[in-house]
Write a protein that holds these residues in place. Structure first.
Motif, short mmCIF file in Angstrom:
data_model
loop_
_atom_site.label_atom_id
_atom_site.label_comp_id
_atom_site.label_asym_id
_atom_site.label_seq_id
_atom_site.Cartn_x
_atom_site.Cartn_y
_atom_site.Cartn_z
N ALA A 1178 0.83 -1.21 0.00
CA ALA A 1178 0.00 0.00 0.00
C ALA A 1178 0.87 1.26 0.00
CB ALA A 1178 -0.90 -0.02 1.22
N PHE A 1179 0.32 2.33 -0.64
CA PHE A 1179 0.95 3.65 -0.63
C PHE A 1179 -0.07 4.66 -0.18
CE2 PHE A 1179 3.80 1.34 -3.30
CZ PHE A 1179 5.03 1.98 -3.19
N LYS A 1180 0.44 5.67 0.52
CA LYS A 1180 -0.45 6.75 0.91
C LYS A 1180 0.36 8.03 0.94
CE LYS A 1180 -3.95 7.93 4.30
NZ LYS A 1180 -4.34 7.81 5.70
N ASP A 1181 -0.18 9.07 0.32
CA ASP A 1181 0.52 10.37 0.28
C ASP A 1181 1.96 10.19 -0.21
OD1 ASP A 1181 -1.76 11.47 1.21
OD2 ASP A 1181 -1.15 11.36 3.32
N ASN A 1182 2.11 9.43 -1.27
CA ASN A 1182 3.43 9.28 -1.91
C ASN A 1182 4.43 8.47 -1.08
OD1 ASN A 1182 4.45 9.79 -4.40
ND2 ASN A 1182 5.70 11.51 -3.76
N LYS A 1183 3.97 7.78 -0.01
CA LYS A 1183 4.91 7.00 0.83
C LYS A 1183 4.40 5.56 0.93
CE LYS A 1183 5.80 10.93 3.85
NZ LYS A 1183 5.33 11.48 5.11
N MET A 1184 5.36 4.65 1.22
CA MET A 1184 4.95 3.27 1.52
C MET A 1184 4.32 3.31 2.91
SD MET A 1184 8.41 1.29 0.41
CE MET A 1184 9.10 1.39 -1.22
N MET A 1185 3.02 3.12 2.97
CA MET A 1185 2.34 3.25 4.25
C MET A 1185 1.21 2.22 4.30
SD MET A 1185 0.84 6.74 5.90
CE MET A 1185 2.33 7.70 5.89
N GLY A 1200 4.62 -7.12 6.44
CA GLY A 1200 4.05 -6.46 7.62
C GLY A 1200 3.75 -5.00 7.37
N GLU A 1201 3.85 -4.21 8.47
CA GLU A 1201 3.44 -2.79 8.42
C GLU A 1201 4.61 -1.89 8.00
OE1 GLU A 1201 0.33 -1.56 9.33
OE2 GLU A 1201 -0.42 -3.61 9.55
N PHE A 1202 4.28 -0.81 7.23
CA PHE A 1202 5.28 0.21 6.84
C PHE A 1202 4.73 1.58 7.19
CE2 PHE A 1202 6.51 -3.35 4.31
CZ PHE A 1202 7.87 -3.20 4.02
N SER A 1203 5.64 2.54 7.47
CA SER A 1203 5.18 3.90 7.76
C SER A 1203 5.78 4.92 6.79
CB SER A 1203 5.55 4.29 9.17
OG SER A 1203 6.95 4.36 9.29
N ASP A 1204 6.83 4.57 6.08
CA ASP A 1204 7.46 5.50 5.13
C ASP A 1204 8.25 4.66 4.13
OD1 ASP A 1204 8.40 7.71 3.86
OD2 ASP A 1204 9.08 8.75 5.66
N ASP A 1205 8.86 5.31 3.15
CA ASP A 1205 9.62 4.56 2.15
C ASP A 1205 10.69 3.71 2.82
OD1 ASP A 1205 8.05 5.65 0.32
OD2 ASP A 1205 9.54 6.91 -0.66
N TRP A 1206 10.63 2.38 2.60
CA TRP A 1206 11.61 1.42 3.11
C TRP A 1206 11.71 1.47 4.64
CZ3 TRP A 1206 11.92 -1.28 -1.00
CH2 TRP A 1206 11.99 -0.68 -2.26
N THR A 1207 10.68 2.02 5.31
CA THR A 1207 10.73 2.11 6.77
C THR A 1207 9.68 1.18 7.39
OG1 THR A 1207 11.40 4.40 6.56
CG2 THR A 1207 10.64 3.69 8.73
N LEU A 1208 10.18 0.18 8.18
CA LEU A 1208 9.26 -0.79 8.81
C LEU A 1208 8.73 -0.18 10.10
CD1 LEU A 1208 11.21 -2.29 6.91
CD2 LEU A 1208 11.13 -4.21 8.48
N ASN A 1209 7.45 -0.40 10.37
CA ASN A 1209 6.90 0.19 11.58
C ASN A 1209 5.61 -0.57 11.93
OD1 ASN A 1209 6.23 1.77 13.69
ND2 ASN A 1209 6.33 3.72 12.58
N GLY A 1210 5.70 -1.50 12.91
CA GLY A 1210 4.51 -2.25 13.31
C GLY A 1210 4.76 -3.74 13.23
N GLY A 1228 12.30 0.90 12.05
CA GLY A 1228 13.62 1.27 11.49
C GLY A 1228 13.61 1.16 9.97
N GLU A 1229 14.66 1.74 9.36
CA GLU A 1229 14.75 1.74 7.90
C GLU A 1229 15.47 0.49 7.45
OE1 GLU A 1229 16.13 4.70 4.26
OE2 GLU A 1229 16.18 5.43 6.32
N TRP A 1230 15.00 -0.13 6.39
CA TRP A 1230 15.59 -1.36 5.84
C TRP A 1230 17.05 -1.09 5.45
CZ3 TRP A 1230 13.91 -6.23 5.78
CH2 TRP A 1230 14.56 -7.17 4.93
N LYS A 1235 15.05 -2.34 14.75
CA LYS A 1235 14.72 -2.68 16.15
C LYS A 1235 13.60 -3.69 16.10
CE LYS A 1235 16.14 1.62 18.26
NZ LYS A 1235 15.68 2.94 18.68
N VAL A 1236 13.80 -4.82 16.81
CA VAL A 1236 12.80 -5.89 16.74
C VAL A 1236 12.37 -6.28 18.16
CG1 VAL A 1236 12.28 -8.17 15.81
CG2 VAL A 1236 14.05 -6.76 14.74
#
Length: 1617
Positions: A1178-1185, A1200-1210, A1228-1230, A1235-1236
């Motif tokens: 999914a993308f939202k507002d031009n970011k992987m979100m 899983g969950e992403f919050s920004d480009d190449w950034t895992l969050n969730g 954290g960024e790929w 952080k796990v």
């Protein structure tokens, strides 16, 4: 043959009446010569004359000794019957011979032929008119040259051809031919005038004249002769003078030098009493020494060039004839110094004298008989040190006056000074350089006026040189001899700098394009050649010339007619002045100089304007305008007494000197005298002279027509003279005054327009004069056929005049004019015809400049006068009346323009100063203003000042210190209805503002509404800048259109700040087609709606960093990209840009493929990077979100969950390549430490956990294949006339296809280079619409297949365009960064989706085609498959499964070859590991020999025993072709052929029919596969499996394919023991 005047009443005709007389006594009454028809043309010889009458007959009268039979009555005119049946158009008479030209351009000659002057060999006399042909030997075969006119001398004849070339025959140097053998019997071309446009020729007794048009742009196509035909030397030399080039045509042929006295005697044999019967012509020696050891001495002091003519004088050196002062040692030794140098008040006089003496001494030593002119001169000059010369020139430059000019004549330095200094510096007080501009130096009509102030700062002098050539005014190539290289041009330039400013006041032919060929030219030169004993050649000496030479002093004098007497010459100018030169023994020149070797003006009282001239033996006749309309005749020359002619015949042998004494005693005119009887002759149209006789042709004034014609011509001549006077005496001095930049610029523009008008008037006057001489009819009045030229010239002049007045030009001129013209401006008063006592200077100037506009009324008056002479129903009346009304309308319009200019000027005087500077513009005129509070702004503050001013181009809203300008082109005004409000309001709409104006009364409201609307309408119709006429004319619309085309620059903040829009508008907003440009380089071109981009458009945005442009072409809605379009970024192309559609972007080495909204990535999509990372989600507002899947190159996977480009969050699961996985919360960024918080699993530690193995399924979170590129398919459906896929009429679709193809073909026929031959053949094949209804048989199925192949082969067909676009987007998606193995699944699905959707379109076009998997009826005959067309390069289509219809069978052959490269690359990447393993085995096993390998593979013994070396080679070769095919069906065909080859080979070995069992066949096929060495066999197998036709899977092909697949896996797992 002379009748008394009383008998004139018996003459029936009122036109072409002939009067003849001799001399000029008071008691003289001319006789009438009676003829049956009006006389059109007269030519007089010494004792005879020739007449041309209406109807084309020719009569001779006088003494005709060449007639064989005795003429019964010599007094009566005799009809030349030999010419009956020929229509003669002009006649000519020489001393004793005559000529006539017929309608078809042929010549007839008769009379004395002793010198070959009749052009007929072996006859001494020609009794009757005999044809003479001019044969052009340059053409092959030689062609006859048609002739326009003839001129005859004593012993020679000249003809002017239709090509405007001169031909000559007869005897003497006056022929201008390169020959020394006389007589010349056959007419020959005068080569020295080749390439020139000759207007007229004239012959004296022993000299010739030609009137030649100056070289202009129209003569470029006439190639000049570059070599002298006699001495074969180049005619043009080229010298490089520092930074400009001079081309000179001053070639002087050594064989054309002046004749010695002995040669003259040889050439002109004395005329005996009787005519010679046998020609015994003398022959000129073939070599004439250029300088005889003792040349005859012409009198040096006899003709010292007078000062006022010096600047006109001819540079003798440059034309190869030395003046007496240099070429004549005896003359110089006597005087001690050059005779031409007079005492001079100038400082460097002594130095000049010394220098000239030194020069002449050297010349004496150097002048050897053999030396050429050039060598002599150059030697003479180079011996002097250059510094002396430079010093001399520099010191003289500031004060070279008229008296020193003769010195320069001797040096030919004057020519050089003229080149480097403005001409004004050379004259004592005249204004600098206001002569004509040189054609061809880029002076088009609008830039006629040149400002040269900036010259001083410029280093390069090239423009200066052009300007100075302009000042010299010479329209020919500059005749600069080689000696100038000694003089430093820089020095000269420095000396002449201070007064460099020029305005071209003599416009050239190129000014008024239409006028160019229509009106007679005024830019002329006079050329002369022949004997010059009496100075009749006008070159300032008495030398003969063998070749035509230009009389330089007549350049720029606008000579329009030349005439030649026996020993004198005349030139008539457009300004009605007469120049005369040559013998003046009887006062025939009309001035006191005797003889005159250069042209001088004949002395006539002021106000006498001569318009026809003719010259006899010793007299001249002039026809002129006097005070009344009727022309008057002047006579100049010898008095003839009764009986004198007989005595003259007896004493012919007497010496010339005595004759002169006698003549002077017998009486002659000291200056031209008026012939008192001329008023009794009626309206004289031309005069002729010859021998001692004079003739006048006149008309009676029938119904006032003749008088009106004369009045029109006379008025035009008078007007032209006045304009010339104003130009020379007023405008030139004014341009020299110190004026402000703006005033000067406008004055120069005005002067240029005045000059054009003046020139046009001169041309028209010349044409009217020619009409009087020639036809005297309405048909040839140019003012009727070309009224537009006159109207435009006056209109342009008036506009310039108004602009000058509005800007306060006349006020600015007042003080400088007072200083210049003194306190008593009588000159101005006289020229402006002002009757007031002591008028103010400004008023005088206004009156003077407005003077030409009064002449427009004169035109309408005179044309009306002419019209009254005709029947009202006649076409002539209509024509005259029409032109008259046009001039009358122009008169009113010009008056109106003057009023407007005056009104505007007075408004600016009262307007507050600060704003005046910014608002006052030359073209701007005031219409109305609201200073009387008639108009106010609604809701304005109590103390605010609002002043509205309406100009012809803008509405100005002025306040205390500011003002705002609203351009009328983008201004809309509408009245506010009064019912409810009770106020008189006007709503004004502009692109960025809307306001309401309140009028003080309904009348004021109506006035302003009408004024604004009419002003806007005029601006829109293109008249606004020129005419501010706001009249409620009949043609005026009540209000301008609300939809219009205009240009506007936005100024308010916002998206459009400083952007310029040009295009269609609707009530203040861009609406329709237009172009929008931003200052930063962005440009939108396309459709607008309500001020926003809407519809189809193109958008270009510059990318500063890459220095390239982004480019979008497609559909818009509400100012945004919407719908189908193509977006080409500087780095990659983006396609199908919709509010929600698939779109690719490449940046930072990443490629995005997914949904898009408002220029942002939004929805599901896929990103791949060049480092092998793959993200889907999914993308939202031009970011992987949101949720997504991320895979790295080594198969490490995060889901899983992403919050920004190449950034895992969730929450998510991270799976390692070995199958271990982490489950928990990530942040954290790929690639930069994660952080796990979660659990770690190792699934394969215990076998029981095997089921937990996680396989990630890709493709679930990306855009589904069916949703991709929907807009591309929709566009295709739209082209077929469907609103939605499949919804539309079948017939309409075919109609649209036909229209599309036809229009495209038409477009391409205009530019065939767009199309290859095969392409145009394809188009021809598509012209026929295939049968698209009715049951589908195998044959029709085949036709459809071939049609689709052709259709998809050309982008002009909607299907072809669809395929082309799909191929483009497919390649863009999967090439480059997009070549990622994870995308294979999507790439295959996309192709399948294409097939389905295209098949849907095909079924719409062919509705009876069964759906996917449907059956076709069995064919009755076995249809052989037709070959595919060659665009794909594929082999013959494989046999289809007969009866099953499938999209892949129909469409893959078209689509797949184009998509194959990116698709196969993805397969190769995906199968890389397996293919590597397979390849290693292939290489290993191929090291074995054939039999060993066959045995190893377990091939049966009976096959082994029968095989030879290189077994199954043909099968191996066949299988290798699998890599060269594209479609699965083609690849399966190759496999089938391979099996057949194997079977065939085994059968031929066993010599019997043979059936394989799979156990026997498999090892043999495996052997063939190994030996075929196919590198990417895994990819080939996968491709076939994925795209093969489903109906084939269970047939024979399916089994063969399974066998190949088994071989591939077998090879990978083969263990070698």
């Amino acid at each position: 043959f002379l009748m008394s005047r009383k008998s004139t009443t018996n003459c029936k005709s009122k036109r072409g009446l002939l009067h003849t007389w001799k001399g000029y006594s008071c008691s003289l009454t001319p006789g009438r010569l009676l003829l049956p028809q009006p006389v059109l043309h007269v030519a007089l010889g010494t004792r005879h004359g020739v007449l041309l009458v209406e109807g084309g007959q020719v009569y001779s009268f006088g003494e005709l000794p060449w007639k064989q039979s005795q003429i019964p009555e010599p007094a009566k005119p005799t009809l030349e019957s030999a010419l009956s049946g020929q229509r003669v158009v002009t006649v000519a008479a020489g001393s004793f011979h005559s000529g006539a030209v017929t309608e078809d351009g042929s010549i007839h000659m008769w009379g004395d032929n002793g010198a070959g002057q009749c052009g007929l060999s072996s006859l001494s006399t020609v009794p009757n008119p005999t044809p003479v042909a001019l044969m052009d030997s340059d053409t092959s075969p030689p062609e006859t040259v048609p002739v326009l006119e003839l001129a005859c001398g004593e012993q020679h004849t000249l003809a002017l051809s239709v090509q405007r070339e001169v031909w000559a025959w007869g005897s003497g140097c006056q022929l201008g031919l390169n020959t020394s053998v006389f007589p010349v019997w056959k007419p020959q071309k005068v080569e020295h005038l080749a390439g020139r446009y000759v207007l007229q020729v004239a012959c004296g007794a022993s000299h010739s004249l030609a009137l030649v048009r100056c070289l202009g742009p129209q003569d470029v196509h006439r190639p000049p002769v570059d070599k002298c035909r006699q001495c074969n030397q180049l005619l043009y030399t080229m010298t490089d003078k520092e930074d400009h080039v001079i081309i000179s045509d001053s070639h002087y042929c050594p064989l054309s030098a002046e004749l010695t006295e002995d040669e003259r005697k040889l050439e002109a044999p004395p005329r005996t009493q009787g005519l010679k019967t046998s020609p015994s012509e003398p022959v000129l020696p073939s070599h004439i020494s250029t300088f005889n050891s003792d040349p005859p001495t012409p009198p040096t002091s006899a003709d010292p060039l007078p000062t006022q003519d010096m600047e006109k004088g001819e540079s003798s050196l440059s034309n190869g004839v030395l003046p007496a002062s240099v070429s004549d040692p005896p003359a110089q030794s006597k005087g001690g110094t050059v005779a031409a140098v007079k005492s001079s008040p100038y400082p460097d006089e002594q130095e000049v004298k010394d220098y000239l003496r030194k020069l002449s001494d050297t010349t004496q030593e150097e002048a050897k008989p053999t030396g050429g002119v050039h060598t002599l001169l150059v030697r003479g000059l180079t011996s002097t040190s250059s510094s002396t010369l430079n010093h001399l020139v520099a010191s003289c430059a500031s004060a070279v006056g008229e008296r020193v000019a003769s010195t320069y004549e001797a040096l030919s330095l004057k020519k050089m000074m003229n080149l480097y200094l403005p001409s004004g510096v050379l004259r004592s007080g005249g204004p600098a350089g206001l002569t004509g501009a040189v054609t061809g130096v880029g002076d088009n009509s609008t830039e006629r006026v040149r400002l040269e102030d900036s010259m001083q700062g410029k280093k390069s002098s090239s423009t200066g040189d052009i300007r100075e050539e302009e000042a010299d005014g010479v329209r020919r190539r500059l005749s600069l001899p080689g000696l100038l290289s000694q003089v430093s041009p820089r020095l000269l330039r420095k000396a002449g700098r201070p007064r460099l400013r020029a305005v071209a006041l003599t416009p050239l032919g190129g000014d008024i394009p239409e006028a160019q060929e229509v009106l007679p030219t005024l830019q002329t030169e006079v050329w002369s050649w022949g004997h010059g004993d009496h100075g009749q050649l006008g070159h300032g000496d008495n030398l003969a010339r063998l070749q035509p030479l230009c009389i330089k002093s007549l350049n720029n004098k606008e000579v329009v007619w030349v005439a030649a007497g026996a020993h004198h010459s005349l030139g008539l100018t457009a300004q009605s002045q007469v120049f005369s030169w040559g013998s003046n023994s009887s006062g025939q020149l009309g001035h006191r100089e005797s003889p005159s070797t250069i042209p001088r003006l004949a002395k006539l009282s002021e106000g006498i304007r001569v318009w026809d001239v003719s010259a006899g033996e010793k007299h001249t006749v002039l026809l002129a305008d006097g005070d009344c309309i009727q022309p008057i005749i002047y006579y100049s020359g010898q008095q003839v007494k009764e009986g004198e002619e007989e005595s003259q015949a007896k004493d012919l042998g007497q010496q010339e000197g005595d004759e002169e004494e006698e003549e002077r005693a017998g009486g002659y005119t000291p200056q031209p005298v008026l012939l008192p009887f001329c008023m009794n002759l009626g309206y004289v149209s031309s005069v002729s002279a010859g021998g001692r006789r004079c003739v006048a042709l006149s008309d009676r004034n029938v119904m006032g027509f003749i008088a009106s014609l004369h009045e029109l011509a006379s008025a035009e001549r008078k007007f032209y003279c006045r304009l010339c006077n104003i130009k020379m005496q007023i405008i030139r001095p004014l341009l020299e005054l110190a004026l402000g930049k703006v005033t000067l610029g406008l004055l120069q523009m005005l002067a240029g327009r005045f000059s054009l008008l003046c020139h046009l008037t001169g041309q028209h006057a010349a044409s009217l004069t020619a009409n009087l001489r020639r036809g005297r009819d309405v048909k040839s009045l140019l003012i009727l056929d070309h009224t537009g030229i006159f109207l435009d010239s006056y209109h342009d002049y008036c506009s310039s005049l108004g602009n000058f007045q509005v800007m306060g030009g006349f006020q600015a001129l007042t003080k400088p004019s007072l200083d210049f013209f003194g306190k008593s401006p009588e000159l101005l008063q006289r020229l402006s015809e002002c009757s007031e006592e002591n008028p103010p200077m400004a008023d005088l100037l206004v009156a003077l400049f407005y003077l030409p506009t009064r002449h427009v009324h004169e035109y309408s008056r005179l044309l009306l006068k002419l019209a009254t002479c005709f029947e009202v129903s006649s076409s002539d009346y209509e024509k005259l009346q029409d032109s008259c009304s046009k001039f009358e309308a122009l008169t009113l319009q010009l008056k109106k323009k003057m009023k407007e200019a005056d009104y505007t000027f007075h408004f600016w005087k009262s307007f507050p100063g600060k704003m005046t500077d910014s608002l006052r513009k030359p073209q701007r005129r005031l219409i109305c203003e609201s200073s009387n509070k008639a108009l106010t702004l609604q809701n304005a503050g109590r103390f605010s000042v609002n002043w509205f001013i309406l100009f012809n181009d803008a509405l100005v809203h002025a306040q205390f210190s500011t003002h705002h300008v609203f351009r009328l082109a983008t201004l809309w005004v509408e009245p506010i209805p009064e019912e409810n409000t009770g106020i008189h309001g006007l709503k004004v709409i502009t692109p960025e503002e809307t306001f309401t104006l309140l009028a003080s009364s309904p009348m004021e409201k109506a006035k302003w509404l009408r004024s604004i609307n009419q002003a806007v309408d005029q601006v829109l119709s293109g008249a606004g800048q020129d005419t501010a006429s706001v009249c409620s004319g009949l043609g005026q619309r009540l209000e301008p259109p609300i939809s219009r085309t205009a240009s506007y620059t936005f100024y308010k903040d916002g998206r459009l700040k400083e952007a310029t829009y040009e295009g269609r508008w609707l009530t203040g907003k861009p609406h329709g087609r237009g172009v929008l440009k931003w200052p930063d380089g962005r440009i939108y071109t396309g459709e607008f709606k309500n001020g926003l981009e809407d519809g189809f458009g193109e958008f270009v945005a510059p990318n500063k960093t890459l220095n390239k442009n982004d480019h979008y072409q497609g559909h818009w809605r509400d100012g945004k990209m919407y719908g189908l379009g193509t977006y080409r970024c500087t780095s990659v192309s983006l396609q199908s840009h919709e509010q929600k559609s698939v779109f690719l972007v490449l940046s930072r080495g990443e490629k995005y493929m997914g949904m898009w909204q408002d220029h942002l990535r939004q929805g599901t999509g896929v990103v791949v990077t060049q480092f092998g990372l793959y993200y889907e989600g999914a993308f939202k507002d031009n970011k992987m979100m949101g949720t997504g899947i991320l895979l790295s190159e080594d198969d490490t996977t995060y889901e899983g969950e992403f919050s920004d480009d190449w950034t895992l969050n969730g929450k998510g699961v991270l799976t390692m390549a070995n199958g271990d996985y982490l489950e928990g919360s990530f942040s954290g960024e790929w690639g930069s430490g994660l952080k796990v918080t979660g659990s770690y699993f190792k699934p394969h530690l215990f076998d029981t956990d095997k089921e937990k193995s996680r396989a990630v399924k890709l493709g679930r979170q990306c855009v589904c294949a069916e949703d991709k590129w929907q807009a591309v398919f929709e566009e295709c459906w739209t082209q077929l006339g469907c609103d939605a896929p499949g919804q539309g009429e079948n017939w309409k679709a075919w109609e649209n296809i036909a229209v599309e193809l036809t229009t495209s073909q038409r477009h391409i026929q205009g530019s065939p280079e767009l199309l290859s031959r095969s392409h145009s053949r394809t188009l021809e094949g598509l012209e026929v619409i295939p049968q698209h209804t009715g049951p589908i048989t195998m044959e029709r199925y085949d036709t459809i297949r071939l049609y689709l192949i052709k259709a998809c082969d050309t982008p002009l067909h909607p299907l072809g365009r669809l395929v082309e676009t799909l191929v483009a987007v497919y390649r863009m998606t999967y090439v480059g960064v997009g070549a990622n193995r994870r995308l294979l699944h999507q790439a295959v699905n996309e192709i399948k989706s294409y097939l389905n959707r295209i098949f849907q379109i095909v079924r719409f076009l062919f509705p009876d085609l069964p759906e996917e998997g449907g059956l076709l009826p069995e064919p009755n005959t076995n249809l052989q498959d037709k070959e595919e067309l060659g665009s794909t390069g594929a082999p013959a289509e494989s046999p289809k499964p007969g009866r099953v219809v499938s999209s892949s069978a129909l469409l893959l052959p078209v689509l797949l070859p184009r998509l194959y490269p990116p698709l196969f690359t993805l397969y190769a990447l995906d199968k890389e590991r397996e293919d590597d393993v397979y390849w290693e085995c292939v290489l290993r096993l191929n090291k074995q020999p054939d039999l060993a390998l066959l045995a190893f593979l377990g091939v049966q013994q009976y096959v082994l025993s029968s095989t030879k070396d290189a077994c199954f080679a043909s099968a191996v070769e066949t299988l290798q072709q699998i890599s060269t095919t594209f479609t699965p069906s083609d690849k399966l065909q190759v496999i089938q052929l391979t099996f057949e080859e194997i079977t065939q080979e085994v059968q031929s070995l066993l010599k019997q029919d043979f059936l394989w069992s799979m156990d026997d066949l498999f090892p043999v096929f495996l052997y063939v596969v190994l030996r075929a060495r196919i590198r990417n066999l895994g990819s080939e197998v996968s491709l076939i499996e994925d795209l093969m036709d489903p109906c084939v899977q269970h047939g024979e092909h399916g089994i063969m394919f399974t066998t190949l697949k088994a071989c591939y896996y077998q090879i990978q797992h083969e263990k070698i023991t």
